[in-house]
Write a protein that holds these residues in place. Structure first.
Motif, PDB file in Angstrom:
ATOM      1  N   GLN B  93       0.606  -1.335   0.137  1.00  0.00           N
ATOM      2  CA  GLN B  93      -0.107  -0.046  -0.171  1.00  0.00           C
ATOM      3  C   GLN B  93       0.948   1.478  -0.024  1.00  0.00           C
ATOM      4  OE1 GLN B  93      -2.841   0.051   3.287  1.00  0.00           O
ATOM      5  NE2 GLN B  93      -3.685   1.959   2.533  1.00  0.00           N
ATOM      6  N   GLU B  97      -0.192  10.189   3.127  1.00  0.00           N
ATOM      7  CA  GLU B  97      -0.146  11.200   4.160  1.00  0.00           C
ATOM      8  C   GLU B  97       0.977  10.903   5.146  1.00  0.00           C
ATOM      9  OE1 GLU B  97      -2.079   7.302   5.290  1.00  0.00           O
ATOM     10  OE2 GLU B  97      -2.311   8.693   3.755  1.00  0.00           O
ATOM     11  N   LYS B 280      -2.714  -0.242  -3.849  1.00  0.00           N
ATOM     12  CA  LYS B 280      -3.659   0.222  -2.842  1.00  0.00           C
ATOM     13  C   LYS B 280      -3.093   1.728  -2.383  1.00  0.00           C
ATOM     14  CE  LYS B 280      -5.655  -1.828   0.628  1.00  0.00           C
ATOM     15  NZ  LYS B 280      -5.600  -3.066   1.661  1.00  0.00           N
ATOM     16  N   LEU B 282      -4.203   4.944  -3.138  1.00  0.00           N
ATOM     17  CA  LEU B 282      -4.393   6.380  -3.526  1.00  0.00           C
ATOM     18  C   LEU B 282      -5.987   6.533  -4.109  1.00  0.00           C
ATOM     19  CD1 LEU B 282      -1.622   7.008  -6.103  1.00  0.00           C
ATOM     20  CD2 LEU B 282      -1.779   7.515  -3.681  1.00  0.00           C
ATOM     21  N   PRO B 283      -6.421   7.723  -3.819  1.00  0.00           N
ATOM     22  CA  PRO B 283      -8.069   7.703  -3.975  1.00  0.00           C
ATOM     23  C   PRO B 283      -8.443   7.613  -5.556  1.00  0.00           C
ATOM     24  CG  PRO B 283      -6.874   9.866  -3.778  1.00  0.00           C
ATOM     25  CD  PRO B 283      -5.799   9.124  -3.810  1.00  0.00           C
ATOM     26  N   ASP B 284      -9.624   7.201  -5.574  1.00  0.00           N
ATOM     27  CA  ASP B 284     -10.448   6.875  -6.907  1.00  0.00           C
ATOM     28  C   ASP B 284     -10.215   7.733  -7.989  1.00  0.00           C
ATOM     29  OD1 ASP B 284     -11.225   4.406  -5.871  1.00  0.00           O
ATOM     30  OD2 ASP B 284     -13.257   5.008  -5.406  1.00  0.00           O
ATOM     31  N   GLU B 285     -10.191   9.190  -7.454  1.00  0.00           N
ATOM     32  CA  GLU B 285     -10.265  10.347  -8.439  1.00  0.00           C
ATOM     33  C   GLU B 285      -8.832  10.105  -9.373  1.00  0.00           C
ATOM     34  OE1 GLU B 285     -11.848  10.358  -4.946  1.00  0.00           O
ATOM     35  OE2 GLU B 285     -10.423  12.195  -4.523  1.00  0.00           O
ATOM     36  N   ALA B 286      -7.794   9.598  -8.698  1.00  0.00           N
ATOM     37  CA  ALA B 286      -6.357   9.588  -9.228  1.00  0.00           C
ATOM     38  C   ALA B 286      -6.405   8.515 -10.243  1.00  0.00           C
ATOM     39  CB  ALA B 286      -5.353   9.306  -8.309  1.00  0.00           C
ATOM     40  N   TYR B 292      -3.199   5.442 -13.387  1.00  0.00           N
ATOM     41  CA  TYR B 292      -3.108   6.510 -12.635  1.00  0.00           C
ATOM     42  C   TYR B 292      -3.112   7.726 -13.637  1.00  0.00           C
ATOM     43  CZ  TYR B 292      -2.019   3.750  -8.613  1.00  0.00           C
ATOM     44  OH  TYR B 292      -2.292   2.837  -7.487  1.00  0.00           O
ATOM     45  N   GLY B 302      -3.506  15.173  -7.996  1.00  0.00           N
ATOM     46  CA  GLY B 302      -3.775  15.214  -6.567  1.00  0.00           C
ATOM     47  C   GLY B 302      -2.537  15.372  -5.780  1.00  0.00           C
ATOM     48  N   TYR B 303      -1.371  14.999  -6.526  1.00  0.00           N
ATOM     49  CA  TYR B 303       0.106  14.797  -5.508  1.00  0.00           C
ATOM     50  C   TYR B 303       1.279  15.534  -6.613  1.00  0.00           C
ATOM     51  CZ  TYR B 303      -2.786  11.470  -3.273  1.00  0.00           C
ATOM     52  OH  TYR B 303      -3.762  10.506  -2.546  1.00  0.00           O
TER      53      TYR B 303
END
Lengths: 448, 448
Positions: B93, B97, B280, B282-286, B292, B302-303
């Motif tokens: 994963q 954060e 695993k 990273l958020p779904d939006e990425a 990705y 987002g990063y």
């Protein structure tokens, strides 16, 4: 191979006598190649579809050669084909009263049966060693050992525990015959030349390679001077040689010798003994110490139509009262003679007795170092012996393609000090229970 | 690798920023090789200790090349070593954060993270096909397929049931892209030139090779004329091409197409789709369709400190509104640019945007036959294209040793019409339930 009910072993009827050969090693392959040129229907049965060149297995295990270079397809190696039938199968039992063999997919009748099933590792009943150690008789075992050696180094960089790290790096080889000596030399070369570049994080000087031998010297089948030379070469490569000691127990991490010495390693390589790979079905009187007793024509004791050749055959001679040594030249010579003898039998002539022509023995210890003994007492070591060793091995390996690829690899490895095949294609997964914690009391015999 | 509690992922502290790269494919390897020459601490994590050259996997599967020839040790391929750390591990994963990754043996912090995890086979949710078919994305899968093809021929000589025998001999390849086309050509060559010598007992004219493609032509990513050329070459080699059809079900023996056609084979090769191999964390939006989303600098949506390169990265351009194609040249170019951009970031400069330099595409169909398309519209086929195909592949494979061994093998195979590696080293064992009898009703989705 996954089998299923619709499969059966069927070979067309022929006017020629049918010879069923079990095993495509040195003896079975030589016999097949000779016999297909004569008026016989030849059926070769083997569990694998290839002939493996066992003398170079240790180079596969130490990333010097690719596995495919030392094997060749049996179907290709027997060139005449009209009267040749190969079947990739497991023979379950010999049924001498029915003159047939039972396989996984039914029975096949024979006129002559030849057992050429070779030898397998002998653990002398020590189930713990059998479970935890690495034997080296099969191509898959060589690949498992290669994976294990490399995996251990990858694991070593993941631990800061010095004791653990050394157990991962150390290698203990049991058995000071040619296999043990050649392996020790090849692993020492890996440690001295190849691994330091790959693992700058590890102190490879702490990696120990032990060669443990029960007798008082190495290479017991060769002369004392060759044994001493091999020992001197190995010691120069920084291999620790332990003589006159036997391994008593091994739990996957700690090796206990019979004098109480403990060695720490997760890799114990078992090169201390082989035994015949017998098939079910023949009476005990025909077997002595796991080999079939044969007369000078190769006939198994008690039978006229069942022969045994190669490692599995025990032919006692004056010079070798316990049977001829389990060596490739014996197997090849027996396979060749049996083809002639079967033809003589067919023509109503009497068979010729087997006479072993000793062509000498040799072992390499690594770069520029080998020992060679020729019949007649000529012995030599060092660089010239090493050249002879390479030449003979290239000569004996079957197929021009393999000779070429092996030569190319050796040239590359020699010039660059590299071993190109240090990849873990299939991760070695220890047998069940392998990784359980070290126990105070080793498990009882028979427990598994 | 068997893991154990005492292991942990530890890398010494460094004054230089730490770049953690997940995956040693084309993108990750190129990036590692460039980055170690700059002032970064480079940590490369991969499940395997080798880089695999995927474009030649199909030659391993068809016994043309040895597996070791198309892979190379990652530790060897990254030459500068003082600031390079390789770890053979599975990343479980990403923990953005905490700026760290969780592995099987603990967490490791990063300053910059690069995801280069590539792609895997996409079965579009069809569990039956996933269970029974042969994908071709990994070296072990290529070896499994090689074993399966050869085992099937060994089984074919054990059955007199014509229908069964044909199911064992037939091959169905799904997917008319480069992998499917190249495999079909290579298997046709085996059938036409190599297998008849090995299996005089079998009528190989009854062996069918089907190539099934859902679209109206082959090689959809290339021009229509290249697709037609490839089709003509394959038909000349006697490959049956089925266009505009989809596979609906497969039970291990019967393939059903969406028009009701049934094909009988125990070997269905799945080359019909790939998907990103996401990690695993990273958020779904990425993520868009398993890849990705990245900007022109490779930064994941987002990063700022997480990058993606190669197949796993979806960089949308005007020409490629769904993202750049999953091709080795894209991966290599992205890896190279990212190394420069990380250095620019470090020096406080602005990063350079990625521009894909299309170097053309090509596919070989077999002996003397290939199609090549260069940027600018230059297209050609036939013998010259085949020479170009070989030259480019030799150029791109890493390491002089591999180039040399592959060239030697190709030369041998071309001159002799031989495939030296047709050996079953490890028997392919079907997944559980594979061999159950054909059922009237295929199992329900999710059943396994």
């Amino acid at each position: 191979m996954t089998l299923d009910d619709s499969l059966s072993i069927h070979v067309p009827k022929s006017d020629w006598p049918r010879v069923v050969i079990i095993g495509g090693g040195f003896a079975g392959l030589k016999l097949s190649r000779s016999l297909v040129r004569k008026k016989f229907q030849v059926v070769l049965i083997d569990k694998h579809n290839y002939h493996g060149f066992q003398p170079l297995l240790y180079q596969v295990a130490t990333a010097g050669l690719e596995p495919d270079s030392i094997v060749g397809p049996l179907r290709q190696h027997v060139e005449e084909r009209k009267n040749f039938y190969f079947r990739m199968l497991n023979v379950k039992q010999i049924l001498p009263e029915k003159k047939s063999v039972a396989t996984d997919v039914g029975e096949l009748e024979y006129d002559h049966l030849v057992i050429a099933t070779g030898s397998k590792s002998n653990f002398f009943g020590n189930k713990d060693i059998q479970r935890h150690s690495f034997p080296l008789k099969k191509v898959t075992e060589a690949l498992d050992l290669r994976s294990q050696l490399l995996q251990n180094f990858e694991k070593s960089v993941l631990t800061k525990d010095i004791r653990k790290r050394e157990a991962l790096m150390n290698v203990v080889i049991v058995g000071g015959g040619p296999t043990g000596v050649e392996l020790a030399g090849a692993i020492a070369e890996l440690r001295n030349h190849v691994l330091p570049q790959d693992y700058p994080e590890l102190n490879l000087k702490r990696m120990k390679i032990y060669l443990v031998e029960g007798a008082g010297r190495l290479l017991g089948a060769m002369s004392e001077s060759s044994g001493k030379n091999a020992q001197a070469y190995l010691e120069k490569f920084d291999v620790s040689i332990i003589l006159n000691k036997l391994v008593q127990t091994y739990d996957g991490e700690t090796v206990k010798l019979n004098d109480g010495t403990q060695l720490y390693t997760t890799t114990l390589i078992w090169a201390a003994g082989v035994m015949g790979n017998t098939v079910k079905g023949l009476p005990d009187e025909a077997v002595e110490r796991s080999r079939y007793l044969v007369n000078e024509y190769g006939q198994v004791k008690g039978y006229e139509d069942i022969f045994a050749v190669g490692d599995i055959a025990c032919l006692k001679t004056e010079e070798h009262p316990h049977g001829l040594p389990m060596l490739a030249p014996v197997a090849i010579q027996q396979g060749k003679l049996l083809a002639d003898n079967l033809e003589r039998l067919r023509e109503g002539k009497s068979m010729k007795p087997f006479k072993y022509l000793d062509k000498g023995t040799m072992a390499t210890v690594g770069r520029n170092k080998a020992v060679v003994e020729l019949p007649g007492g000529l012995r030599f070591g060092g660089f010239f012996a090493w050249i002879v060793w390479m030449f003979i091995h290239l000569l004996y390996i079957i197929g021009f393609r393999n000779k070429f690829i092996i030569f190319a690899n050796w040239f590359w490895n020699y010039v660059t000090y590299d071993r190109g095949n240090r990849v873990i294609i299939r991760t070695y997964k220890p047998k069940k229970n392998r990784d359980r914690k070290t126990e105070k009391n080793p498990p009882k015999d028979g427990e598994s």
